[in-house]
Design a protein around this motif. Structure first.
Motif, short mmCIF file in Angstrom:
data_model
loop_
_atom_site.label_atom_id
_atom_site.label_comp_id
_atom_site.label_asym_id
_atom_site.label_seq_id
_atom_site.Cartn_x
_atom_site.Cartn_y
_atom_site.Cartn_z
N CYS A 1 -7.39 7.09 -12.72
CA CYS A 1 -7.24 6.11 -12.91
C CYS A 1 -6.48 4.41 -12.02
CB CYS A 1 -6.81 5.50 -14.90
SG CYS A 1 -7.61 6.52 -16.47
N TRP A 2 -5.17 5.47 -11.98
CA TRP A 2 -4.18 5.05 -11.19
C TRP A 2 -5.39 4.67 -9.42
CZ3 TRP A 2 -0.54 1.89 -11.56
CH2 TRP A 2 0.73 1.55 -10.22
N ALA A 3 -6.04 5.66 -9.14
CA ALA A 3 -6.89 4.58 -7.79
C ALA A 3 -8.04 3.76 -7.84
CB ALA A 3 -7.61 6.41 -7.82
N ILE A 4 -8.56 3.65 -9.42
CA ILE A 4 -9.61 2.88 -9.16
C ILE A 4 -8.93 1.47 -9.64
CG2 ILE A 4 -11.47 2.24 -10.66
CD1 ILE A 4 -12.13 5.10 -11.04
N SER A 5 -8.01 1.14 -10.50
CA SER A 5 -7.47 -0.19 -10.91
C SER A 5 -7.02 -0.66 -9.60
CB SER A 5 -6.11 0.30 -11.75
OG SER A 5 -6.84 0.70 -13.14
N LEU A 6 -6.19 0.14 -8.30
CA LEU A 6 -5.73 -0.18 -7.62
C LEU A 6 -6.96 -0.83 -6.77
CD1 LEU A 6 -3.56 -0.66 -5.36
CD2 LEU A 6 -4.15 1.85 -4.51
N LEU A 7 -8.03 -0.07 -6.25
CA LEU A 7 -9.10 -0.95 -5.26
C LEU A 7 -9.85 -1.95 -6.47
CD1 LEU A 7 -11.03 0.32 -3.03
CD2 LEU A 7 -12.65 1.44 -4.63
N LEU A 8 -10.22 -1.75 -8.11
CA LEU A 8 -10.10 -2.85 -8.25
C LEU A 8 -9.71 -4.43 -8.40
CD1 LEU A 8 -11.91 -1.74 -11.51
CD2 LEU A 8 -13.57 -2.45 -9.48
N LEU A 24 0.78 -1.46 0.15
CA LEU A 24 0.08 -0.14 -0.09
C LEU A 24 1.12 1.75 -0.17
CD1 LEU A 24 -2.49 -0.89 2.17
CD2 LEU A 24 -2.79 -0.51 -0.41
N VAL A 25 2.54 1.17 0.81
CA VAL A 25 2.77 2.67 0.61
C VAL A 25 3.42 2.56 -0.95
CG1 VAL A 25 5.21 3.16 1.53
CG2 VAL A 25 3.61 2.00 3.26
N ARG A 26 3.53 1.28 -1.32
CA ARG A 26 4.16 2.00 -2.86
C ARG A 26 3.28 1.65 -3.62
NH1 ARG A 26 6.63 -2.83 -1.26
NH2 ARG A 26 5.69 -4.44 -2.91
N HIS A 27 2.00 1.40 -2.94
CA HIS A 27 1.14 1.84 -4.48
C HIS A 27 -0.06 3.18 -4.41
CE1 HIS A 27 3.31 -2.50 -5.88
NE2 HIS A 27 2.94 -1.73 -6.64
N ALA A 28 0.06 3.15 -3.61
CA ALA A 28 -0.93 4.32 -2.94
C ALA A 28 -0.27 5.33 -2.15
CB ALA A 28 -2.35 3.63 -1.65
N GLY A 29 0.72 5.36 -0.33
CA GLY A 29 1.16 6.48 -0.06
C GLY A 29 2.35 7.18 -0.92
N TRP A 30 3.06 6.58 -1.89
CA TRP A 30 3.84 7.29 -3.09
C TRP A 30 3.32 8.42 -3.71
CZ3 TRP A 30 8.47 9.73 -0.59
CH2 TRP A 30 8.80 8.14 0.39
N PRO A 31 2.53 7.05 -4.70
CA PRO A 31 2.07 7.77 -6.01
C PRO A 31 1.66 9.22 -4.86
CG PRO A 31 1.77 5.78 -6.09
CD PRO A 31 2.03 5.50 -4.91
N LEU A 32 0.49 8.94 -3.92
CA LEU A 32 -0.47 9.97 -3.55
C LEU A 32 0.80 11.22 -3.16
CD1 LEU A 32 -2.92 11.64 -2.45
CD2 LEU A 32 -2.92 10.73 0.04
N ALA A 33 1.70 10.73 -2.51
CA ALA A 33 2.73 12.07 -2.40
C ALA A 33 3.03 12.78 -3.45
CB ALA A 33 3.68 12.13 -1.27
N PHE A 59 -11.45 -7.80 -14.40
CA PHE A 59 -11.28 -6.45 -13.81
C PHE A 59 -10.94 -5.50 -14.95
CE2 PHE A 59 -6.96 -5.02 -13.49
CZ PHE A 59 -6.36 -3.87 -12.09
N LEU A 60 -10.25 -6.36 -15.81
CA LEU A 60 -9.38 -5.19 -16.73
C LEU A 60 -10.77 -4.57 -17.28
CD1 LEU A 60 -6.69 -4.30 -18.69
CD2 LEU A 60 -6.68 -6.12 -19.65
N LEU A 61 -11.57 -5.24 -18.20
CA LEU A 61 -12.63 -4.38 -18.30
C LEU A 61 -13.29 -3.87 -18.07
CD1 LEU A 61 -14.52 -5.03 -21.31
CD2 LEU A 61 -15.88 -6.74 -20.41
N LEU A 62 -13.38 -4.14 -16.03
CA LEU A 62 -14.28 -2.79 -15.51
C LEU A 62 -13.05 -1.49 -15.57
CD1 LEU A 62 -16.80 -2.25 -13.74
CD2 LEU A 62 -15.23 -4.01 -12.54
N ALA A 63 -11.86 -2.12 -15.21
CA ALA A 63 -10.83 -0.70 -14.45
C ALA A 63 -10.99 0.45 -15.98
CB ALA A 63 -9.88 -1.40 -14.36
N THR A 64 -11.08 -0.14 -16.95
CA THR A 64 -10.38 0.80 -18.19
C THR A 64 -11.85 1.72 -18.62
OG1 THR A 64 -11.14 -1.37 -19.78
CG2 THR A 64 -9.00 -0.98 -19.04
N ALA A 65 -13.02 0.45 -18.42
CA ALA A 65 -14.66 1.49 -18.24
C ALA A 65 -14.51 2.38 -17.46
CB ALA A 65 -15.31 0.03 -18.72
#
Length: 266
Positions: A229-236, A26-35, A114-120
């Motif tokens: 786009c990144w946040a939606i993909s991470l959540l899904l 979560l730090v690598r994929h959410a924390g650092w991107p958010l900062a 997942f890929l179909l839903l995330a992009t849509a």
């Protein structure tokens, strides 16, 4: 007499502790991107980095948006690029449908979904947000030959001004939505995850920069699109592709199981 079959390296996310869905993940994929997102937003909006870059692009084009109707920026990248992105989405949809009929594709059903839903959802979320933020495109502003004053994201818009829908960047979402490929490969073939991320970033940057050259968007518009786009993909990913729960992961895990691989005929 029996013999042990050679061990088959498993490319599974579940077998790689460094990629586990835990605090470090979560730090690598959410924390650092958010900062990075917050820092870039401060530079581009309150500190006027958006205007600085747009001023230079506008001056470079001869103090007019000379590339607004250009063949490369308008016809090739804006029109054809979006169509190719849509075609890619339909290809994923066809693979998902085919996974219900072909046994070899069955294991990929959840990752493809997942890929179909995330992009849509990424493109839909950006398109919906554009209707709420009420921000102008650079080409509408008096600063760049238009007729409207500049009203930034954090300032109330005067009621007399016409409505606008240029934030975030809708066209760039057709590219940045494909950052979902990072998580798609992370759950199936982790060694390809960086290639997947590179594809999404490259398409998004291409679409976004072409729109900036046309005067359609500021850089911050693209930044927010990428973040959405990144946040939606991470959540899904957390909801649908938790490590080890996909059919692809389970099937590959079974193949790499020492108990199965060590069986031999007498």
């Amino acid at each position: 007499m029996s013999f042990a079959a050679p061990q088959i390296p498993s490319p599974l996310y579940a077998a790689r502790p460094s990629l586990a869905f835990d605090r470090d993940f979560l730090v690598r994929h959410a924390g650092w991107p958010l900062a990075a997102f917050v820092l870039a937003t401060v530079i581009l909006i309150p500190l006027r980095g958006d205007l600085w870059l747009a001023d230079h692009l506008y001056a470079w084009e001869g103090h007019r948006w000379s590339l607004q109707q250009g063949f490369v920026t308008q016809d090739l990248i804006h029109v054809m690029g979006k169509r190719l992105s849509t075609l890619g989405w339909y290809c994923v949809a066809l693979l998902l449908i085919a996974s219900g009929s072909f046994p070899r594709l069955k294991a990929w059903r959840r990752p493809l979904f997942f890929l179909l839903l995330a992009t849509a959802l990424s493109t839909a979320a950006v398109g919906t947000l554009k209707l709420w933020t009420d921000m102008d495109c650079p080409w509408d502003l008096a600063r760049y030959g238009g007729s409207r004053p500049f009203i930034d994201l954090f300032t109330a818009r005067p009621v007399l001004l016409p409505r606008a829908s240029c934030f975030p960047a809708g066209h760039a979402s057709a590219g940045y939505a494909w950052v979902a490929l990072y998580f798609f490969f992370l759950a199936t073939l982790p060694r390809l995850r960086w290639a997947g991320l590179g594809i999404g970033l490259a398409i998004g940057l291409l679409f976004g920069f072409a729109q900036q050259l046309r005067g359609a968007h500021f850089l911050s518009h693209d930044l927010w699109t990428l973040a959405i786009c990144w946040a939606i993909s991470l959540l899904l990913y957390a909801c649908l592709l938790v490590p080890g729960r996909t059919a692809v992961a389970r099937s590959r895990s079974a193949l790499s199981s020492p108990g199965l691989l060590s069986r031999g005929e007498p």
